[in-house]
Scaffold this motif. Sequence first.
Motif, PDB file in Angstrom:
ATOM      1  N   ALA A  55      -5.175  22.982 -38.604  1.00 24.07           N
ATOM      2  CA  ALA A  55      -3.832  23.823 -38.295  1.00 24.07           C
ATOM      3  C   ALA A  55      -2.960  23.743 -39.481  1.00 24.07           C
ATOM      4  CB  ALA A  55      -3.282  22.791 -37.403  1.00 24.07           C
ATOM      5  N   SER A  56      -1.650  24.117 -39.160  1.00 26.28           N
ATOM      6  CA  SER A  56      -0.613  24.458 -40.193  1.00 26.28           C
ATOM      7  C   SER A  56      -0.321  23.066 -40.837  1.00 26.28           C
ATOM      8  CB  SER A  56       0.660  24.824 -39.551  1.00 26.28           C
ATOM      9  OG  SER A  56       1.717  24.865 -40.489  1.00 26.28           O
ATOM     10  N   ARG A  57      -0.062  22.967 -42.052  1.00 28.12           N
ATOM     11  CA  ARG A  57       0.114  21.988 -42.684  1.00 28.12           C
ATOM     12  C   ARG A  57       1.658  21.658 -42.798  1.00 28.12           C
ATOM     13  NH1 ARG A  57      -3.908  19.522 -46.013  1.00 28.12           N
ATOM     14  NH2 ARG A  57      -5.586  20.763 -46.116  1.00 28.12           N
ATOM     15  N   VAL A  58       2.605  22.413 -42.162  1.00 26.29           N
ATOM     16  CA  VAL A  58       3.867  21.968 -42.287  1.00 26.29           C
ATOM     17  C   VAL A  58       4.393  21.945 -40.697  1.00 26.29           C
ATOM     18  CG1 VAL A  58       6.246  22.831 -42.929  1.00 26.29           C
ATOM     19  CG2 VAL A  58       4.128  22.925 -44.349  1.00 26.29           C
ATOM     20  N   HIS A  59       5.360  21.067 -40.106  1.00 31.52           N
ATOM     21  CA  HIS A  59       5.770  21.054 -38.929  1.00 31.52           C
ATOM     22  C   HIS A  59       7.380  20.322 -39.014  1.00 31.52           C
ATOM     23  CE1 HIS A  59       3.878  17.205 -38.242  1.00 31.52           C
ATOM     24  NE2 HIS A  59       5.079  16.885 -37.611  1.00 31.52           N
ATOM     25  N   LEU A  60       8.233  20.925 -38.178  1.00 26.75           N
ATOM     26  CA  LEU A  60       9.616  20.249 -38.117  1.00 26.75           C
ATOM     27  C   LEU A  60       9.507  19.075 -37.238  1.00 26.75           C
ATOM     28  CD1 LEU A  60      11.740  23.393 -37.703  1.00 26.75           C
ATOM     29  CD2 LEU A  60      10.926  22.297 -39.794  1.00 26.75           C
TER      30      LEU A  60
ATOM     31  N   THR B 199       7.781  17.999 -42.171  1.00 28.49           N
ATOM     32  CA  THR B 199       6.390  17.328 -42.317  1.00 28.49           C
ATOM     33  C   THR B 199       5.376  17.864 -42.730  1.00 28.49           C
ATOM     34  OG1 THR B 199       7.178  15.893 -40.501  1.00 28.49           O
ATOM     35  CG2 THR B 199       5.094  15.740 -40.949  1.00 28.49           C
ATOM     36  N   LEU B 200       4.794  17.425 -43.882  1.00 24.77           N
ATOM     37  CA  LEU B 200       3.693  17.942 -44.733  1.00 24.77           C
ATOM     38  C   LEU B 200       2.375  17.433 -44.547  1.00 24.77           C
ATOM     39  CD1 LEU B 200       5.733  18.730 -47.956  1.00 24.77           C
ATOM     40  CD2 LEU B 200       5.177  20.273 -46.129  1.00 24.77           C
ATOM     41  N   ASP B 201       1.268  17.867 -43.950  1.00 26.71           N
ATOM     42  CA  ASP B 201      -0.073  17.112 -43.797  1.00 26.71           C
ATOM     43  C   ASP B 201      -0.736  17.262 -45.171  1.00 26.71           C
ATOM     44  OD1 ASP B 201       0.984  16.719 -41.072  1.00 26.71           O
ATOM     45  OD2 ASP B 201      -0.252  18.540 -40.486  1.00 26.71           O
ATOM     46  N   TYR B 202      -1.314  16.110 -45.557  1.00 21.09           N
ATOM     47  CA  TYR B 202      -2.348  16.234 -46.674  1.00 21.09           C
ATOM     48  C   TYR B 202      -3.382  15.276 -46.321  1.00 21.09           C
ATOM     49  CZ  TYR B 202       1.032  18.554 -49.554  1.00 21.09           C
ATOM     50  OH  TYR B 202       1.848  19.630 -50.142  1.00 21.09           O
ATOM     51  N   PRO B 203      -4.430  15.405 -47.180  1.00 20.35           N
ATOM     52  CA  PRO B 203      -5.511  14.290 -46.945  1.00 20.35           C
ATOM     53  C   PRO B 203      -5.164  13.001 -47.586  1.00 20.35           C
ATOM     54  CG  PRO B 203      -6.243  16.068 -48.143  1.00 20.35           C
ATOM     55  CD  PRO B 203      -4.923  16.606 -47.656  1.00 20.35           C
TER      56      PRO B 203
ATOM     57  N   LEU C 230       5.317  13.132 -45.814  1.00 19.06           N
ATOM     58  CA  LEU C 230       4.224  13.354 -46.089  1.00 19.06           C
ATOM     59  C   LEU C 230       2.931  12.683 -45.309  1.00 19.06           C
ATOM     60  CD1 LEU C 230       4.280  15.298 -48.617  1.00 19.06           C
ATOM     61  CD2 LEU C 230       5.931  13.383 -48.777  1.00 19.06           C
ATOM     62  N   GLN C 231       2.455  13.213 -44.327  1.00 22.45           N
ATOM     63  CA  GLN C 231       1.610  12.638 -43.231  1.00 22.45           C
ATOM     64  C   GLN C 231       0.079  12.686 -43.681  1.00 22.45           C
ATOM     65  OE1 GLN C 231       2.371  13.823 -39.364  1.00 22.45           O
ATOM     66  NE2 GLN C 231       0.398  13.565 -38.655  1.00 22.45           N
ATOM     67  N   GLN C 232      -0.538  11.700 -43.481  1.00 15.85           N
ATOM     68  CA  GLN C 232      -1.993  11.726 -44.111  1.00 15.85           C
ATOM     69  C   GLN C 232      -2.942  12.396 -42.792  1.00 15.85           C
ATOM     70  OE1 GLN C 232      -3.260   9.230 -46.746  1.00 15.85           O
ATOM     71  NE2 GLN C 232      -5.343   9.368 -46.378  1.00 15.85           N
TER      72      GLN C 232
ATOM     73  N   PRO D 122       1.849   3.933 -43.290  1.00 14.28           N
ATOM     74  CA  PRO D 122       0.802   4.645 -43.036  1.00 14.28           C
ATOM     75  C   PRO D 122       0.394   5.036 -41.739  1.00 14.28           C
ATOM     76  CG  PRO D 122       0.025   2.706 -44.462  1.00 14.28           C
ATOM     77  CD  PRO D 122       1.567   2.466 -43.904  1.00 14.28           C
ATOM     78  N   PRO D 123       0.362   6.272 -41.334  1.00  9.16           N
ATOM     79  CA  PRO D 123      -0.197   7.333 -42.412  1.00  9.16           C
ATOM     80  C   PRO D 123       1.010   8.261 -43.021  1.00  9.16           C
ATOM     81  CG  PRO D 123      -0.104   8.287 -39.940  1.00  9.16           C
ATOM     82  CD  PRO D 123       0.473   6.740 -39.885  1.00  9.16           C
ATOM     83  N   TYR D 124       2.160   7.629 -42.987  1.00 11.77           N
ATOM     84  CA  TYR D 124       3.491   8.465 -43.641  1.00 11.77           C
ATOM     85  C   TYR D 124       4.023   7.938 -45.165  1.00 11.77           C
ATOM     86  CZ  TYR D 124       3.151   9.459 -38.690  1.00 11.77           C
ATOM     87  OH  TYR D 124       2.785   9.800 -37.357  1.00 11.77           O
ATOM     88  N   GLU D 125       4.260   8.744 -45.739  1.00  6.66           N
ATOM     89  CA  GLU D 125       5.060   8.521 -46.738  1.00  6.66           C
ATOM     90  C   GLU D 125       6.387   9.254 -46.758  1.00  6.66           C
ATOM     91  OE1 GLU D 125       4.128   6.761 -50.012  1.00  6.66           O
ATOM     92  OE2 GLU D 125       2.231   6.191 -49.274  1.00  6.66           O
ATOM     93  N   VAL D 126       7.507   8.833 -46.747  1.00  2.83           N
ATOM     94  CA  VAL D 126       8.683   9.501 -46.974  1.00  2.83           C
ATOM     95  C   VAL D 126       9.560   9.441 -48.071  1.00  2.83           C
ATOM     96  CG1 VAL D 126      10.939   9.718 -45.613  1.00  2.83           C
ATOM     97  CG2 VAL D 126       8.597   8.939 -44.329  1.00  2.83           C
ATOM     98  N   ILE D 127      10.103  10.625 -48.535  1.00  3.76           N
ATOM     99  CA  ILE D 127      10.820  10.888 -49.534  1.00  3.76           C
ATOM    100  C   ILE D 127      12.057  11.594 -49.308  1.00  3.76           C
ATOM    101  CG2 ILE D 127       8.857  10.780 -51.196  1.00  3.76           C
ATOM    102  CD1 ILE D 127       8.714  13.710 -51.569  1.00  3.76           C
ATOM    103  N   GLY D 128      12.947  11.659 -50.458  1.00  6.86           N
ATOM    104  CA  GLY D 128      14.144  12.187 -50.079  1.00  6.86           C
ATOM    105  C   GLY D 128      15.023  12.367 -51.550  1.00  6.86           C
TER     106      GLY D 128
END
Length: 115
Positions: free
Chosen positions: A61-66, A8-12, A52-54, A34-40
């Motif tokens: 905090a960190s922009r990445v988490h598991l 999971t990546l956090d973005y504005p 991708l989490q808005q 919303p607030p998620y966009e999922v790609i694969g």
Amino acid sequence: MQGTIEVTLDYPDAGAAAAFWAAALGYERRYARPPYEVIGPPAGEDGPTLVLQQVPAPATASRVHLDLRVPDPEATVARLCRLGAAVREVVAEAGRAWTVMVDPWGTVLCVCPAR
């Protein structure tokens, strides 16, 4: 551990970030809720799922988490707590609930029910 891992990546701007990463990796959009966009990766190909989490900008905090997607979230949360992790909160959205935790060093991770 049984289950899958999502990164999971956090973005504005989750939509713009998802478009960028899909093009960069040759990925396809799985869904947007919303607030998620999922790609694969395309069907039949291997690779991690990216969520991708808005979040409000700037991220503090960190922009990445598991995200640990497991068949028994309660047992996994209990096991992680025994290993030194702590529960931060339980989140309920879109008919699902998951547990937001921090590892012993304060890094965020989520325990989610398997799909």
